[in-house]
Design a protein around this motif. Structure first.
Motif, PDB file in Angstrom:
ATOM      1  N   TYR A 172      24.405  18.972  -7.967  1.00  0.00           N
ATOM      2  CA  TYR A 172      25.707  19.874  -8.353  1.00  0.00           C
ATOM      3  C   TYR A 172      25.388  21.251  -8.208  1.00  0.00           C
ATOM      4  O   TYR A 172      25.971  22.185  -7.939  1.00  0.00           O
ATOM      5  CB  TYR A 172      26.091  19.157  -9.677  1.00  0.00           C
ATOM      6  CG  TYR A 172      27.078  20.279 -10.156  1.00  0.00           C
ATOM      7  CD1 TYR A 172      28.581  19.951  -9.771  1.00  0.00           C
ATOM      8  CD2 TYR A 172      26.941  21.102 -11.162  1.00  0.00           C
ATOM      9  CE1 TYR A 172      29.512  20.961 -10.169  1.00  0.00           C
ATOM     10  CE2 TYR A 172      28.010  22.076 -11.590  1.00  0.00           C
ATOM     11  CZ  TYR A 172      29.267  21.850 -11.150  1.00  0.00           C
ATOM     12  OH  TYR A 172      30.242  22.768 -11.700  1.00  0.00           O
ATOM     13  N   VAL A 188      31.228  15.911  -2.351  1.00  0.00           N
ATOM     14  CA  VAL A 188      29.835  15.666  -2.462  1.00  0.00           C
ATOM     15  C   VAL A 188      29.500  14.263  -1.963  1.00  0.00           C
ATOM     16  O   VAL A 188      30.129  13.373  -2.543  1.00  0.00           O
ATOM     17  CB  VAL A 188      29.423  15.809  -3.948  1.00  0.00           C
ATOM     18  CG1 VAL A 188      27.760  15.711  -3.974  1.00  0.00           C
ATOM     19  CG2 VAL A 188      29.617  17.555  -4.401  1.00  0.00           C
ATOM     20  N   THR A 240      27.868  10.703  -1.818  1.00  0.00           N
ATOM     21  CA  THR A 240      27.189  10.109  -2.718  1.00  0.00           C
ATOM     22  C   THR A 240      26.524   8.932  -2.203  1.00  0.00           C
ATOM     23  O   THR A 240      25.392   8.277  -2.705  1.00  0.00           O
ATOM     24  CB  THR A 240      28.056   9.549  -3.891  1.00  0.00           C
ATOM     25  OG1 THR A 240      29.037   8.839  -3.524  1.00  0.00           O
ATOM     26  CG2 THR A 240      28.399  10.832  -4.554  1.00  0.00           C
ATOM     27  N   TYR A 279      28.321  13.587 -10.609  1.00  0.00           N
ATOM     28  CA  TYR A 279      27.206  14.095  -9.910  1.00  0.00           C
ATOM     29  C   TYR A 279      25.837  14.035 -10.422  1.00  0.00           C
ATOM     30  O   TYR A 279      25.890  14.258 -11.843  1.00  0.00           O
ATOM     31  CB  TYR A 279      27.374  15.631  -9.396  1.00  0.00           C
ATOM     32  CG  TYR A 279      28.587  15.898  -8.741  1.00  0.00           C
ATOM     33  CD1 TYR A 279      29.048  15.538  -7.770  1.00  0.00           C
ATOM     34  CD2 TYR A 279      29.616  16.991  -9.580  1.00  0.00           C
ATOM     35  CE1 TYR A 279      30.300  15.793  -7.201  1.00  0.00           C
ATOM     36  CE2 TYR A 279      30.795  17.099  -8.958  1.00  0.00           C
ATOM     37  CZ  TYR A 279      31.224  16.836  -7.918  1.00  0.00           C
ATOM     38  OH  TYR A 279      32.278  17.179  -7.448  1.00  0.00           O
ATOM     39  N   LYS A 304      34.813  12.813 -10.849  1.00  0.00           N
ATOM     40  CA  LYS A 304      33.557  13.032 -10.061  1.00  0.00           C
ATOM     41  C   LYS A 304      32.252  13.231 -10.804  1.00  0.00           C
ATOM     42  O   LYS A 304      32.264  13.489 -11.903  1.00  0.00           O
ATOM     43  CB  LYS A 304      33.567  14.783  -9.431  1.00  0.00           C
ATOM     44  CG  LYS A 304      34.918  14.882  -8.722  1.00  0.00           C
ATOM     45  CD  LYS A 304      35.020  16.072  -7.922  1.00  0.00           C
ATOM     46  CE  LYS A 304      36.095  16.356  -7.236  1.00  0.00           C
ATOM     47  NZ  LYS A 304      37.112  16.461  -7.781  1.00  0.00           N
TER      48      LYS A 304
END
Lengths: 91, 142
Positions: free
Chosen positions: A48, B122, B124, A43, A41
């Motif tokens: 974040y 999340v 993107t 970010y 991941k």
């Protein structure tokens, strides 16, 4: 903190499969390219942190406040939209 | 099995209905087992931590906010958590002082339709508000 100096088009390897490359430097902006397995991941740190903060707030939600702020306006109505259809499939 | 919930008192749950969040939710990485309950008479759902009575999120189906958003999230997350067509929810939070009810559009909860596994993703490809304030009323006709 490990500090390294890189030129444009030079990169770093983290383990065997993560590459971070400096693509462009423009004043105080640095453009990075990141190649990593899908499971890694990546970010932007401020996003974040914002998400974690908002999650904490969400985790402490109090129903009385939600009710006070919203309930007069909300009534459950089946809406013809994709995810509610999925919901029906699930039940 | 019976669990104590934050908002609904003691509830009998079917263990098969427990949803596994393999990586937890950002900020709550250790808490991995949740169950969903409807919040009667509202479009909201409760996401109650099985082993932590005090932790209960409120979820909203984002199709009540924007169908385009749902389509964009589906396009970006198809296949994640083993779900061809996952269910999408957004986390709800409240700010009493500002009298705001808001949802996190940047990091939705993605769930298998069978409801076994889920996670917070999340996004993107595009920037969405982390704290999108819900308009009142939620959407015309709702």
């Amino acid at each position: 903190m490990l500090i390294l100096t890189r030129k444009i088009n030079e990169s770093l390897m983290l383990d065997d499969d993560i590459e971070i490359k400096v693509l462009q430097v423009n004043g105080d902006q640095v453009k990075l390219g990141i190649e990593a397995p899908a499971a890694v991941k990546v970010y932007r740190r401020e996003i974040y942190l914002a998400i974690r903060e908002e999650n904490k707030r969400a985790g402490h939600i109090e129903l009385e406040v939600l009710q006070k702020l919203l309930l007069p306006n909300i009534k459950k109505e089946k809406k013809d939209c994709l995810s509610l259809k999925n919901e029906e499939k699930r039940q | 099995m019976q669990i104590a919930t934050k908002f609904l008192g003691l509830k009998d749950i079917d263990e098969k209905k427990i949803i596994e969040f393999a990586e937890g939710i950002l900020g709550f990485p250790e808490i991995k087992r949740y169950v969903l309950f409807p919040y009667a008479e509202t479009p909201f759902l409760f996401l109650q931590a099985v082993e932590h009575t005090d932790l209960c999120f409120v979820l909203l189906d984002p199709c009540l906010i924007s169908d385009d958003y749902v389509q964009e999230v589906l396009a970006e997350t198809a296949g994640s958590f083993g779900a061809a067509e996952p269910l999408i929810y957004v986390l709800v939070s409240v700010d009493e002082e500002k009298a705001e009810v808001r949802v996190n559009l940047q990091a939705p909860i993605i769930m298998q339709a069978e409801g076994k596994t889920a996670g917070q993703t999340v996004l993107t490809k595009k920037d969405y508000p982390v704290a999108y304030v819900l308009p009142k009323p939620l959407k015309e006709g709702v």
